[in-house]
Motif scaffolding. Structure first.
Motif, PDB file in Angstrom:
ATOM      1  N   LEU A  95      -1.870  -1.730  -4.854  1.00 27.66           N
ATOM      2  CA  LEU A  95      -1.370  -0.392  -5.197  1.00 27.66           C
ATOM      3  C   LEU A  95      -2.305   0.687  -4.658  1.00 27.66           C
ATOM      4  O   LEU A  95      -1.857   1.706  -4.126  1.00 27.66           O
ATOM      5  CB  LEU A  95      -1.231  -0.257  -6.718  1.00 27.66           C
ATOM      6  CG  LEU A  95      -0.058  -0.997  -7.372  1.00 27.66           C
ATOM      7  CD1 LEU A  95      -0.202  -0.991  -8.896  1.00 27.66           C
ATOM      8  CD2 LEU A  95       1.262  -0.358  -6.971  1.00 27.66           C
ATOM      9  N   GLY A  96      -3.598   0.435  -4.802  1.00 23.81           N
ATOM     10  CA  GLY A  96      -4.584   1.396  -4.298  1.00 23.81           C
ATOM     11  C   GLY A  96      -4.540   1.515  -2.786  1.00 23.81           C
ATOM     12  O   GLY A  96      -4.627   2.626  -2.232  1.00 23.81           O
ATOM     13  N   VAL A  97      -4.364   0.386  -2.106  1.00 21.88           N
ATOM     14  CA  VAL A  97      -4.293   0.373  -0.647  1.00 21.88           C
ATOM     15  C   VAL A  97      -3.027   1.082  -0.160  1.00 21.88           C
ATOM     16  O   VAL A  97      -3.050   1.804   0.854  1.00 21.88           O
ATOM     17  CB  VAL A  97      -4.345  -1.082  -0.129  1.00 21.88           C
ATOM     18  CG1 VAL A  97      -3.970  -1.161   1.336  1.00 21.88           C
ATOM     19  CG2 VAL A  97      -5.730  -1.674  -0.349  1.00 21.88           C
ATOM     20  N   ALA A  98      -1.928   0.895  -0.880  1.00 24.22           N
ATOM     21  CA  ALA A  98      -0.678   1.580  -0.528  1.00 24.22           C
ATOM     22  C   ALA A  98      -0.847   3.091  -0.677  1.00 24.22           C
ATOM     23  O   ALA A  98      -0.399   3.874   0.180  1.00 24.22           O
ATOM     24  CB  ALA A  98       0.459   1.081  -1.420  1.00 24.22           C
ATOM     25  N   ALA A  99      -1.503   3.502  -1.767  1.00 20.51           N
ATOM     26  CA  ALA A  99      -1.761   4.933  -1.968  1.00 20.51           C
ATOM     27  C   ALA A  99      -2.669   5.485  -0.872  1.00 20.51           C
ATOM     28  O   ALA A  99      -2.493   6.632  -0.427  1.00 20.51           O
ATOM     29  CB  ALA A  99      -2.400   5.142  -3.341  1.00 20.51           C
ATOM     30  N   TRP A 100      -3.619   4.683  -0.429  1.00 15.57           N
ATOM     31  CA  TRP A 100      -4.529   5.072   0.662  1.00 15.57           C
ATOM     32  C   TRP A 100      -3.741   5.403   1.930  1.00 15.57           C
ATOM     33  O   TRP A 100      -3.965   6.446   2.559  1.00 15.57           O
ATOM     34  CB  TRP A 100      -5.508   3.929   0.868  1.00 15.57           C
ATOM     35  CG  TRP A 100      -6.423   4.017   2.048  1.00 15.57           C
ATOM     36  CD1 TRP A 100      -6.801   5.138   2.732  1.00 15.57           C
ATOM     37  CD2 TRP A 100      -7.096   2.918   2.680  1.00 15.57           C
ATOM     38  NE1 TRP A 100      -7.676   4.815   3.748  1.00 15.57           N
ATOM     39  CE2 TRP A 100      -7.867   3.470   3.738  1.00 15.57           C
ATOM     40  CE3 TRP A 100      -7.133   1.539   2.460  1.00 15.57           C
ATOM     41  CZ2 TRP A 100      -8.658   2.663   4.573  1.00 15.57           C
ATOM     42  CZ3 TRP A 100      -7.921   0.753   3.273  1.00 15.57           C
ATOM     43  CH2 TRP A 100      -8.675   1.312   4.320  1.00 15.57           C
ATOM     44  N   LEU A 101      -2.797   4.535   2.297  1.00 16.99           N
ATOM     45  CA  LEU A 101      -2.013   4.776   3.506  1.00 16.99           C
ATOM     46  C   LEU A 101      -1.122   6.011   3.358  1.00 16.99           C
ATOM     47  O   LEU A 101      -0.976   6.804   4.299  1.00 16.99           O
ATOM     48  CB  LEU A 101      -1.165   3.551   3.843  1.00 16.99           C
ATOM     49  CG  LEU A 101      -0.318   3.645   5.116  1.00 16.99           C
ATOM     50  CD1 LEU A 101      -1.161   4.011   6.327  1.00 16.99           C
ATOM     51  CD2 LEU A 101       0.422   2.341   5.377  1.00 16.99           C
ATOM     52  N   LEU A 102      -0.546   6.193   2.171  1.00 16.94           N
ATOM     53  CA  LEU A 102       0.280   7.381   1.944  1.00 16.94           C
ATOM     54  C   LEU A 102      -0.567   8.654   2.019  1.00 16.94           C
ATOM     55  O   LEU A 102      -0.100   9.705   2.487  1.00 16.94           O
ATOM     56  CB  LEU A 102       0.973   7.289   0.587  1.00 16.94           C
ATOM     57  CG  LEU A 102       2.059   6.219   0.472  1.00 16.94           C
ATOM     58  CD1 LEU A 102       2.572   6.129  -0.963  1.00 16.94           C
ATOM     59  CD2 LEU A 102       3.213   6.513   1.433  1.00 16.94           C
ATOM     60  N   LEU A 103      -1.822   8.556   1.590  1.00 24.37           N
ATOM     61  CA  LEU A 103      -2.726   9.695   1.679  1.00 24.37           C
ATOM     62  C   LEU A 103      -3.038  10.009   3.147  1.00 24.37           C
ATOM     63  O   LEU A 103      -3.134  11.183   3.535  1.00 24.37           O
ATOM     64  CB  LEU A 103      -4.022   9.395   0.915  1.00 24.37           C
ATOM     65  CG  LEU A 103      -5.002  10.563   0.725  1.00 24.37           C
ATOM     66  CD1 LEU A 103      -4.351  11.698  -0.057  1.00 24.37           C
ATOM     67  CD2 LEU A 103      -6.263  10.083   0.012  1.00 24.37           C
ATOM     68  N   CYS A 104      -3.172   8.969   3.967  1.00 22.15           N
ATOM     69  CA  CYS A 104      -3.382   9.166   5.409  1.00 22.15           C
ATOM     70  C   CYS A 104      -2.186   9.903   6.022  1.00 22.15           C
ATOM     71  O   CYS A 104      -2.346  10.789   6.863  1.00 22.15           O
ATOM     72  CB  CYS A 104      -3.579   7.825   6.109  1.00 22.15           C
ATOM     73  SG  CYS A 104      -5.142   6.997   5.740  1.00 22.15           S
ATOM     74  N   ARG A 105      -0.998   9.501   5.597  1.00 23.09           N
ATOM     75  CA  ARG A 105       0.207  10.165   6.099  1.00 23.09           C
ATOM     76  C   ARG A 105       0.247  11.629   5.671  1.00 23.09           C
ATOM     77  O   ARG A 105       0.609  12.517   6.453  1.00 23.09           O
ATOM     78  CB  ARG A 105       1.454   9.432   5.601  1.00 23.09           C
ATOM     79  CG  ARG A 105       2.759   9.962   6.193  1.00 23.09           C
ATOM     80  CD  ARG A 105       3.936   9.128   5.707  1.00 23.09           C
ATOM     81  NE  ARG A 105       5.177   9.542   6.362  1.00 23.09           N
ATOM     82  CZ  ARG A 105       5.957  10.532   5.925  1.00 23.09           C
ATOM     83  NH1 ARG A 105       5.603  11.208   4.835  1.00 23.09           N
ATOM     84  NH2 ARG A 105       7.058  10.848   6.567  1.00 23.09           N
TER      85      ARG A 105
END
Length: 376
Positions: free
Chosen positions: A21-31
């Protein structure tokens, strides 16, 4: 013991999913960082440097869950990767089975852009033969248009070695734009060499010491392309600091010693992102005025899917995304993930048939980028 084993397995599984979940949020933050002005959210721009790693880790989680008992959990990373799908070809060149034709075409347009780092002028001891070696490498590629960033001339506007190459290689046009200097005798800036006629040369000041260079390239059959050349704000790191970062990667002990510098590095990176943002906006505004198809040669000093990249690219095609392979590194220091030199183009008028980035750490801290086009 059996209950303990089940508890440990469940604990591990749930913990792994929380990390996912944290890693998914990380990628969305990059976007989010790729479309948000760094001036609006402090330090947000810096997250763009990690986009490549966020994509890789999410892809790994997708594979891990796909081969586990709880396959449904793979949908989390799959969904996030789907949302960020357009970022993938800009970061990873997946064109391993594409034809790649680098031979100059009759009536075509082969473009080479290279941050030449002063043709060795900054390095000590100075290698007086380096410019000749660099020009020899360029001549092998036979570009129709050559853009050289961090090029230098003497105070009378001349560069004897460049002039010799210019005449030997059959170029008809030469333009130089000064934006900085080394004392009173050396001018630093961007240069264009062209085998096609150039017209409507223009300089646009987009920040102190930062200029956008543009001209129209007259192609065969009366067609024109507007060429832009720009070198945006650097990360403001001195060579000593870059070397420190490279050493820190190799040794955990050295990394501990450099913790005191972390805040300074972050501040410099953040300030560079904030300075590049308005430069990118002004550059985009000039590109949008073009009545002709566009080719943009740029050292953005920024990675794919950053705010700078997204703003300047706009609706243009990225030559690497269309024909490149792997990470496409163009900067030879600090990290193999740094692709910061680009050729963007109007794919409505130009068809890309070849792309290449040569490895040249012996000549410059940047690698040359080459794109080969034919007209549609």
């Amino acid at each position: 013991m059996k209950k303990l084993g089940l508890f440990i397995r469940a604990f591990f599984s749930h913990t792994l999913f929380l990390i996912n979940l944290g890693v998914a949020a990380w990628l969305l933050l990059c976007r989010y960082a790729s479309t948000t002005d760094p001036a609006d959210v402090r330090y947000l721009g810096i997250i763009s440097l990690s986009t490549v790693f966020a994509l890789i880790v999410n892809a790994l989680f997708f594979v891990v869950w796909l081969f586990s008992r709880k396959k449904w959990r793979s949908l989390l990373s799959l969904a996030v990767l789907g949302i960020c799908f357009r970022m993938i070809p800009a970061v990873f060149g997946l064109n391993y089975f594409e034809q790649n034709n680098m031979l100059p075409q009759l009536g075509g347009l082969k473009v080479l852009t290279w941050n030449v780092h002063g043709l060795g002028l900054y390095d000590r001891p100075v290698d007086k033969r380096r410019p000749e070696k660099m020009f020899a490498l360029i001549e092998e590629q036979q570009p129709d248009v050559l853009c050289m960033l961090e090029f230098y001339t003497n105070n009378d506007g001349s560069n004897p070695k460049a002039r010799k190459y210019f005449e030997h290689a059959g170029y008809k046009e030469y333009r130089f734009m000064y934006d900085n200097d080394l004392g009173a005798k050396i001018f630093i800036g961007n240069a264009i060499f062209s085998k096609y006629p150039l017209s409507n040369f223009k300089e646009t000041l987009i920040d102190e010491y930062i200029k956008l260079m543009q001209c129209d390239v007259q192609l065969p059959h009366g067609q024109q392309v507007r060429l832009f050349v720009v070198h945006l704000q650097s990360f403001l790191l001195a060579d000593k600091e870059k070397a420190m970062l490279e050493e820190a990667q190799k040794s955990a002990k050295k990394l501990e010693k450099q913790k005191a510098y972390t805040h300074t590095f972050l501040e410099k990176l953040n300030r560079a992102y904030q300075k590049r943002a308005p430069q990118a906006i002004l550059t985009r505004a000039e590109i949008d005025k073009s009545p002709y198809p566009v080719v943009l040669c740029a050292d953005l000093n920024d990675v794919p899917c950053s705010y700078t990249y997204t703003t300047i690219r706009g609706g243009l095609a990225d030559a690497f995304a269309q024909k490149g392979k792997g990470l496409g590194r163009t900067y030879n220091m600090i990290s193999p993930t740094l692709r910061i030199d680009y050729i963007f183009y109007s794919d409505s008028a130009l068809k890309l048939i070849g792309y290449q980035s040569l490895k040249t750490p012996q000549f410059s801290d940047h690698n040359p980028v080459i794109a080969n086009f034919v007209l549609k």
